[in-house]
Design a protein around this motif. Structure first.
Motif, PDB file in Angstrom:
ATOM      1  N   LYS A 172       0.833  -1.192   0.000  1.00 41.51           N
ATOM      2  CA  LYS A 172       0.000   0.000   0.000  1.00 41.51           C
ATOM      3  C   LYS A 172       0.875   1.252   0.000  1.00 41.51           C
ATOM      4  O   LYS A 172       1.965   1.249   0.555  1.00 41.51           O
ATOM      5  N   GLY A 173       0.340   2.312  -0.625  1.00 41.06           N
ATOM      6  CA  GLY A 173       1.005   3.602  -0.576  1.00 41.06           C
ATOM      7  C   GLY A 173       0.408   4.475   0.506  1.00 41.06           C
ATOM      8  O   GLY A 173      -0.440   4.052   1.306  1.00 41.06           O
ATOM      9  N   LEU A 174       0.848   5.743   0.547  1.00 44.96           N
ATOM     10  CA  LEU A 174       0.440   6.660   1.607  1.00 44.96           C
ATOM     11  C   LEU A 174      -1.066   6.792   1.739  1.00 44.96           C
ATOM     12  O   LEU A 174      -1.599   6.918   2.841  1.00 44.96           O
ATOM     13  N   PHE A 175      -1.759   6.778   0.626  1.00 41.69           N
ATOM     14  CA  PHE A 175      -3.194   7.025   0.672  1.00 41.69           C
ATOM     15  C   PHE A 175      -3.934   5.954   1.455  1.00 41.69           C
ATOM     16  O   PHE A 175      -4.940   6.229   2.103  1.00 41.69           O
ATOM     17  N   LEU A 176      -3.439   4.722   1.417  1.00 42.07           N
ATOM     18  CA  LEU A 176      -4.118   3.608   2.068  1.00 42.07           C
ATOM     19  C   LEU A 176      -3.495   3.223   3.403  1.00 42.07           C
ATOM     20  O   LEU A 176      -4.083   2.442   4.152  1.00 42.07           O
ATOM     21  N   LEU A 177      -2.319   3.743   3.701  1.00 41.96           N
ATOM     22  CA  LEU A 177      -1.640   3.379   4.941  1.00 41.96           C
ATOM     23  C   LEU A 177      -2.148   4.189   6.118  1.00 41.96           C
ATOM     24  O   LEU A 177      -2.635   5.308   5.970  1.00 41.96           O
ATOM     25  N   ASN A 178      -1.969   3.627   7.322  1.00 46.61           N
ATOM     26  CA  ASN A 178      -2.260   4.324   8.568  1.00 46.61           C
ATOM     27  C   ASN A 178      -1.177   3.980   9.584  1.00 46.61           C
ATOM     28  O   ASN A 178      -0.376   3.056   9.380  1.00 46.61           O
ATOM     29  N   GLY A 179      -1.154   4.726  10.685  1.00 41.68           N
ATOM     30  CA  GLY A 179      -0.269   4.416  11.796  1.00 41.68           C
ATOM     31  C   GLY A 179       1.199   4.604  11.480  1.00 41.68           C
ATOM     32  O   GLY A 179       1.590   5.368  10.596  1.00 41.68           O
ATOM     33  N   PRO A 180       2.082   3.885  12.191  1.00 45.90           N
ATOM     34  CA  PRO A 180       3.525   4.047  11.989  1.00 45.90           C
ATOM     35  C   PRO A 180       3.983   3.785  10.559  1.00 45.90           C
ATOM     36  O   PRO A 180       4.933   4.411  10.089  1.00 45.90           O
ATOM     37  N   ALA A 181       3.341   2.855   9.847  1.00 43.92           N
ATOM     38  CA  ALA A 181       3.734   2.586   8.460  1.00 43.92           C
ATOM     39  C   ALA A 181       3.507   3.813   7.591  1.00 43.92           C
ATOM     40  O   ALA A 181       4.339   4.146   6.726  1.00 43.92           O
ATOM     41  N   TRP A 182       2.388   4.496   7.801  1.00 41.66           N
ATOM     42  CA  TRP A 182       2.125   5.730   7.069  1.00 41.66           C
ATOM     43  C   TRP A 182       3.182   6.782   7.388  1.00 41.66           C
ATOM     44  O   TRP A 182       3.744   7.430   6.490  1.00 41.66           O
TER      45      TRP A 182
END
Length: 537
Positions: A172-182
């Motif tokens: 996933k890219g930024l648009f779909l990521l959340n939390g620390p991964a984002w």
């Protein structure tokens, strides 16, 4: 695309106090203002993302709620109403979904929201299929959501997109990521997309493409009888935005504007992008598990469109974005989102801006004077002085920036900005629990007489008033830490395009009537308007 930057990191887009250097270039006074600030607008694309400067999001003195966070922490016994008391639109979520399908309401969801606010007031609960949220209208409630967004702001996910990534084993890219991964991806990508140096680099690349677009229009005009050219500009602008974003991000030209060989996959990519956008909205309300079980044509078309988009975007930007900080899978995921999110989301606001300038010749004339260095003086011998290159002027064009902001007020690319508050929050005197999906309704906000005087009138100068930049009234690129990472690129691109068009042509609208709009995951004209161009001497 509203994706994001964590608070306290370099280039915190959560603070946009100074709009005078929204492009990260020098102002006319020679100073370089706060380079950590974003460049002048807010998630547009609510969805993709293109905010006309929301002022300092932490300054809420003009937002109609001076009690701030203390009010949000007050117990329910202090007069705050419970969540269940929020007015609700419809009783049965699946019946609501059926009604939307039956009445074609997906394309008119922005009108549905506007009418519901008029019926129920500035806050209401909405339940459609698997989707449930609280919708708010007023800037003060947007400010409350900003305060409650937490360290890792969350926005509404798009399960159909996430399921595609899972089925195809894509990251996933930024648009779909959340939390620390984002946060990790955002911090790694930030220097390449949000730094002032990146803005200056983008400007000169995009300027070349904008000049090529104008040369192509001039060639068409030369072949047109009567010195006027009347046409639907949307297909041409669509190709300009793909050419421009590709050149800025990849450093390669596709040849979509003539003068070169058109890349074989470009037309296929454009068709796939249209299919992906048109199929996303109906899929928002249906659980992916059900889609995978029944596998309807709509779902198959959606998956196939994303497959084409991923094939187009793979690998070209790796060297620029990677820089040893992101794995290749993350680079490919983010490049795909940047490419898919940077075409229609820029092209449609440009089309709406040209329409409004064609309907408002006085505004068009003032913009042209700003771009050419003031009104032409009569009686002065010799040719007028040659205008300065537009990339050098970007920090000195307040009316042009205001015109873009005014377009996004009336025609936001995404009709909402979403947040899941990290803490309980009070919105319009109702208690909303943490983790509840909340939406700021951009289309309804921009046209509300409670927020804007004479809201149906296209008036860029409203944004030049001091009070205009001190509230959450311009949030088309989102707000806070998770506003659009592509907004610097988008605004530079729009300013250069409009600057070159207005320096070379007059624009007239064939019809001055209001244009019907539809929501196909982004807001767009129901039918593209016809515009007439005439070359300036």
């Amino acid at each position: 695309m509203e994706s994001s930057l964590a608070h306290g990191s370099t280039g915190d887009v959560g603070t946009s106090r100074a709009e005078g250097d929204v492009l990260g270039v020098r102002s006319r006074h020679g100073d370089t203002r706060d380079k950590g600030m974003s460049w002048g607008q807010g998630d547009a694309l609510g969805v993709w993302g293109h905010h006309g400067g929301c002022g300092d999001p932490r300054d809420t003195r003009d937002m109609g709620d001076t009690e701030g966070t203390q009010r949000g922490r007050r117990s329910l016994s202090g007069g705050v109403k419970p969540y269940e008391a929020i007015p609700r639109d419809g009783a049965n979520r699946w019946l609501n979904l059926y009604r939307l399908w039956r009445d074609g309401g997906f394309q008119h969801f922005h009108h549905h929201m506007e009418k519901t606010f008029q019926k129920l007031g500035p806050i209401y609960r909405d339940r459609v299929g698997s989707y449930e949220c609280v919708n708010v209208l007023l800037p003060r409630d947007a400010a409350q959501l900003f305060r409650a967004e937490g360290t890792f702001p969350r926005r509404m996910g798009i399960e159909a997109w996430s399921t595609h990534r899972q089925l195809r084993n894509h990251q996933k890219g930024l648009f779909l990521l959340n939390g620390p991964a984002w946060r990790s991806d955002r911090l790694a990508l930030n220097p390449a997309l949000l730094s002032p140096a990146a803005g200056r680099h983008f400007a000169w690349l995009l300027d070349v493409v904008a000049q090529d677009f104008v040369r192509g229009l001039r060639r068409r005009l030369e072949r047109s009888p009567g010195g006027a050219l009347t046409l639907d500009l949307h297909p041409l602008i669509f190709r300009f935005t793909l050419e421009a974003s590709t050149y800025a991000l990849y450093g390669e030209r596709l040849g979509l504007l003539g003068g070169g060989l058109t890349a074989g996959g470009a037309e296929k990519f454009l068709a796939a992008l249209e299919t992906m956008l048109s199929t996303t909205l109906p899929l928002l309300f249906v659980p992916p598990s059900l889609l995978r079980r029944i596998n309807p044509p709509l779902w198959r078309d959606h998956l196939a469109a994303w497959d084409v988009i991923f094939q187009h975007a793979g690998g070209l930007l790796g060297e620029l974005l990677l820089q040893g900080q992101l794995p290749l899978g993350s680079v490919k995921a983010n490049v795909t989102e940047f490419t898919a999110g940077g075409v229609d989301t820029t092209a449609v606001p440009l089309l709406f801006t040209l329409l409004e300038l064609g309907r408002n010749p006085g505004v068009q004339r003032e913009l042209r004077e700003e771009l050419l260095g003031g009104p032409q003086k009569e009686g002065v011998p010799g040719p007028p002085p040659k205008p300065r290159p537009l990339p050098e002027l970007l920090g000195e064009l307040p009316l042009l920036r205001a015109a873009i902001k005014e377009t996004l007020r009336l025609y936001p690319v995404g009709i909402t900005v979403q947040r899941y508050p990290a803490t309980d929050v009070v919105l319009h005197n109702y208690h909303v629990p943490a983790g509840t999906l909340c939406q700021v309704a951009l289309y309804a906000l921009g046209r509300s007489p409670e927020v804007f005087s004479n809201p149906q009138h296209y008036d860029p100068k409203r944004w030049l008033l001091k009070e205009a930049s001190s509230s959450f009234r311009a949030v088309a690129f989102g707000f806070g830490a998770r506003q659009c990472i592509g907004r610097r690129l988008a605004e530079v691109e729009m300013m250069l395009f409009l600057g070159h068009v207005l320096r070379n042509f007059t624009v007239e609208a064939v019809s001055t009537e209001d244009i019907p709009t539809v929501f196909r995951f982004i807001l767009m004209p129901e039918k593209p308007p016809l515009l007439t161009l005439r070359a300036l001497d």
